[in-house]
Motif scaffolding. Structure first.
Motif, PDB file in Angstrom:
ATOM      1  N   UNK A 259      -6.162  12.178  -8.345  1.00 24.69           N
ATOM      2  CA  UNK A 259      -6.906  10.923  -8.260  1.00 24.69           C
ATOM      3  C   UNK A 259      -5.976   9.755  -7.962  1.00 24.69           C
ATOM      4  N   UNK A 260      -4.793   9.769  -8.579  1.00 22.97           N
ATOM      5  CA  UNK A 260      -3.821   8.702  -8.326  1.00 22.97           C
ATOM      6  C   UNK A 260      -3.372   8.732  -6.874  1.00 22.97           C
ATOM      7  N   UNK A 261      -3.179   9.931  -6.319  1.00 25.90           N
ATOM      8  CA  UNK A 261      -2.755  10.057  -4.922  1.00 25.90           C
ATOM      9  C   UNK A 261      -3.839   9.559  -3.974  1.00 25.90           C
ATOM     10  N   UNK A 262      -5.096   9.945  -4.226  1.00 27.83           N
ATOM     11  CA  UNK A 262      -6.199   9.498  -3.376  1.00 27.83           C
ATOM     12  C   UNK A 262      -6.335   7.976  -3.430  1.00 27.83           C
ATOM     13  N   UNK A 263      -6.217   7.422  -4.635  1.00 23.99           N
ATOM     14  CA  UNK A 263      -6.307   5.968  -4.789  1.00 23.99           C
ATOM     15  C   UNK A 263      -5.196   5.269  -4.014  1.00 23.99           C
ATOM     16  N   UNK A 264      -3.992   5.814  -4.086  1.00 27.26           N
ATOM     17  CA  UNK A 264      -2.867   5.210  -3.370  1.00 27.26           C
ATOM     18  C   UNK A 264      -3.078   5.261  -1.858  1.00 27.26           C
ATOM     19  N   UNK A 265      -3.574   6.399  -1.361  1.00 37.26           N
ATOM     20  CA  UNK A 265      -3.823   6.522   0.076  1.00 37.26           C
ATOM     21  C   UNK A 265      -4.866   5.526   0.544  1.00 37.26           C
ATOM     22  N   UNK A 266      -5.928   5.340  -0.245  1.00 36.38           N
ATOM     23  CA  UNK A 266      -6.966   4.376   0.119  1.00 36.38           C
ATOM     24  C   UNK A 266      -6.411   2.946   0.095  1.00 36.38           C
ATOM     25  N   UNK A 267      -5.594   2.644  -0.901  1.00 38.99           N
ATOM     26  CA  UNK A 267      -4.985   1.308  -0.971  1.00 38.99           C
ATOM     27  C   UNK A 267      -4.089   1.050   0.231  1.00 38.99           C
ATOM     28  N   UNK A 268      -3.334   2.069   0.647  1.00 40.66           N
ATOM     29  CA  UNK A 268      -2.455   1.911   1.803  1.00 40.66           C
ATOM     30  C   UNK A 268      -3.259   1.688   3.072  1.00 40.66           C
ATOM     31  N   UNK A 269      -4.353   2.406   3.223  1.00 45.79           N
ATOM     32  CA  UNK A 269      -5.186   2.215   4.408  1.00 45.79           C
ATOM     33  C   UNK A 269      -5.836   0.829   4.406  1.00 45.79           C
ATOM     34  N   UNK A 270      -6.296   0.385   3.237  1.00 42.47           N
ATOM     35  CA  UNK A 270      -6.878  -0.954   3.137  1.00 42.47           C
ATOM     36  C   UNK A 270      -5.852  -2.024   3.486  1.00 42.47           C
ATOM     37  N   UNK A 271      -4.617  -1.832   2.991  1.00 43.76           N
ATOM     38  CA  UNK A 271      -3.555  -2.800   3.290  1.00 43.76           C
ATOM     39  C   UNK A 271      -3.244  -2.821   4.784  1.00 43.76           C
ATOM     40  N   UNK A 272      -3.274  -1.643   5.403  1.00 43.71           N
ATOM     41  CA  UNK A 272      -3.019  -1.557   6.840  1.00 43.71           C
ATOM     42  C   UNK A 272      -4.103  -2.281   7.629  1.00 43.71           C
ATOM     43  N   UNK A 273      -5.356  -2.080   7.226  1.00 45.50           N
ATOM     44  CA  UNK A 273      -6.480  -2.750   7.899  1.00 45.50           C
ATOM     45  C   UNK A 273      -6.376  -4.265   7.733  1.00 45.50           C
ATOM     46  N   UNK A 274      -6.037  -4.716   6.512  1.00 39.67           N
ATOM     47  CA  UNK A 274      -5.885  -6.161   6.290  1.00 39.67           C
ATOM     48  C   UNK A 274      -4.779  -6.732   7.165  1.00 39.67           C
ATOM     49  N   UNK A 275      -3.684  -5.983   7.311  1.00 35.49           N
ATOM     50  CA  UNK A 275      -2.581  -6.449   8.141  1.00 35.49           C
ATOM     51  C   UNK A 275      -3.004  -6.570   9.596  1.00 35.49           C
ATOM     52  N   UNK A 276      -3.768  -5.587  10.088  1.00 38.08           N
ATOM     53  CA  UNK A 276      -4.231  -5.638  11.471  1.00 38.08           C
ATOM     54  C   UNK A 276      -5.177  -6.809  11.700  1.00 38.08           C
ATOM     55  N   UNK A 277      -6.071  -7.048  10.742  1.00 33.82           N
ATOM     56  CA  UNK A 277      -6.978  -8.193  10.863  1.00 33.82           C
ATOM     57  C   UNK A 277      -6.193  -9.506  10.856  1.00 33.82           C
ATOM     58  N   UNK A 278      -5.167  -9.600   9.992  1.00 36.20           N
ATOM     59  CA  UNK A 278      -4.355 -10.815   9.918  1.00 36.20           C
ATOM     60  C   UNK A 278      -3.614 -11.042  11.229  1.00 36.20           C
ATOM     61  N   UNK A 280      -4.530  -9.957  14.174  1.00 37.64           N
ATOM     62  CA  UNK A 280      -5.516 -10.312  15.184  1.00 37.64           C
ATOM     63  C   UNK A 280      -5.937 -11.778  15.049  1.00 37.64           C
ATOM     64  N   UNK A 281      -6.119 -12.235  13.797  1.00 35.51           N
ATOM     65  CA  UNK A 281      -6.482 -13.638  13.551  1.00 35.51           C
ATOM     66  C   UNK A 281      -5.376 -14.577  14.020  1.00 35.51           C
ATOM     67  N   UNK A 282      -4.120 -14.216  13.724  1.00 39.97           N
ATOM     68  CA  UNK A 282      -2.992 -15.047  14.143  1.00 39.97           C
ATOM     69  C   UNK A 282      -2.887 -15.103  15.662  1.00 39.97           C
ATOM     70  N   UNK A 286      -3.245 -18.410  18.003  1.00 40.71           N
ATOM     71  CA  UNK A 286      -2.217 -18.801  18.971  1.00 40.71           C
ATOM     72  C   UNK A 286      -2.827 -18.994  20.357  1.00 40.71           C
ATOM     73  N   UNK A 287      -3.782 -18.125  20.693  1.00 37.15           N
ATOM     74  CA  UNK A 287      -4.435 -18.250  21.996  1.00 37.15           C
ATOM     75  C   UNK A 287      -5.254 -19.531  22.099  1.00 37.15           C
ATOM     76  N   UNK A 288      -5.850 -19.953  20.984  1.00 38.98           N
ATOM     77  CA  UNK A 288      -6.734 -21.116  20.993  1.00 38.98           C
ATOM     78  C   UNK A 288      -5.987 -22.445  20.926  1.00 38.98           C
ATOM     79  N   UNK A 289      -4.699 -22.407  20.615  1.00 41.35           N
ATOM     80  CA  UNK A 289      -3.962 -23.663  20.434  1.00 41.35           C
ATOM     81  C   UNK A 289      -3.347 -24.150  21.741  1.00 41.35           C
TER      82      UNK A 289
END
Length: 308
Positions: A259-278, A280-282, A286-289
């Motif tokens: 369970x700890x391993x599955x939780x860690x894998x999900x957290x890592x994927x969530x962090x990766x998705x947040x990084x990609x969204x960040x 993309x937003x940046x 930059x394109x709009x400025x």
């Protein structure tokens, strides 16, 4: 005398076997690499460990702004005489040529800023997903060619994890082709390319050793040119999230560790998705400025109205 100073930190027994290591490097799978035990002069390797910086002295703040389990320090000359000697040696032509003999890569360039390199320290529970490194120096027009890692862990059992993993293709096969335990004074040199997938498996220390950390010194080397067939467009580091272990099959009874391993894998994927969204937003910000952003806005507006 100056040439001797460049290789003085290397164990003479290693220097006597450069041709043998060169053959190992060229033939290694899943991509060119070599593992060299007792790489540095023993007393010098111990001096590096003795002067290794405290965890809190390095950069241990994660992408989210919170303290993390990894600490790095790039200003190696600030760590005292041993690290100053290391810095002097690895920029010496004799040292670079010795590594070039092992790898078959001429004209190696050392990175005086240690971007991404320097001392690395990881605490219990940390891991590193399979990735290929950024392929150009961030500020120079240099091609990244080699990683050289020296591990500084006297007491380390391979069962504790933290082993360097070398992958053929983590998209297809989540199992590493080779595992290398981070034993004291063990050096791994590997080619950095579009297929040099590497990481390390989760550190899982026994309770009695839970305060130990995985320590290493990471050195990256470059060249001004690279064969055209090996050259790709400039990119940052590409990560592939770790796959679920093969033991998770139908009928498997989940343990607390599972369970700890599955939780860690999900957290890592969530962090990766947040990084990609960040990212993309940046990029969109930059394109709009500025003038370019305004012209791009007008072009998009005209395109939409024309389609209507």
């Amino acid at each position: 005398m100056q040439a001797a100073a460049g290789t003085a930190i290397i164990n003479p027994a290693v220097l006597a076997k450069l041709a043998e290591y060169s053959n190992e490097f060229a033939a290694a799978m899943p991509f060119p690499h070599v593992v060299i035990d007792d790489f540095l002069e023993p007393a010098f390797a111990q001096a590096l460990l003795d002067a290794f910086p405290a965890f809190e002295r390095g950069n241990f703040i994660g992408d989210g702004g919170e303290p993390g389990g990894k600490s790095t320090l790039a200003k190696v000359r600030s760590l005292g005489p041993a690290y100053q000697q290391l810095d002097d040696a690895i920029q010496n032509r004799a040292f670079l040529d010795a590594i070039g003999r092992v790898t078959g890569i001429d004209g190696l360039i050392y990175d005086p800023w240690y971007l991404g390199g320097g001392t690395h320290e990881n605490r219990n529970g940390m891991s590193l997903d399979a990735h290929v490194d950024f392929n150009y120096h961030p500020s120079e027009r240099w091609h990244r060619r080699l990683n050289l890692i020296v591990y500084l862990n006297h007491e380390w059992d391979q069962a504790w994890g933290g082993c360097l993993e070398l992958f053929r293709d983590p998209h297809v096969d989540g199992r590493a082709s080779r595992l290398v335990s981070p034993a004291f004074n063990r050096c791994v040199i590997f080619e950095t390319s579009e297929r040099s997938w590497h990481g390390f498996d989760p550190i899982r220390l026994p309770e009695k050793q839970a305060d130990m950390t995985r320590r290493s010194v990471a050195l990256y080397f470059y060249t001004k040119d690279r064969p055209a067939e090996e050259t790709a467009g400039r990119h940052t580091t590409f990560y592939v999230n770790r796959q679920l272990s093969e033991r998770f099959t139908e009928g498997h009874a989940l343990t607390r560790g599972d369970l700890a391993e599955i939780k860690q894998l999900l957290e890592q994927r969530d962090a990766h998705i947040r990084m990609l969204y960040a990212d993309n937003t940046a990029l969109r910000a930059a394109q709009d400025s500025g003038l370019t952003g305004h012209l791009l806005y007008l072009a998009k507006r005209a395109f939409v109205r024309f389609r209507r």
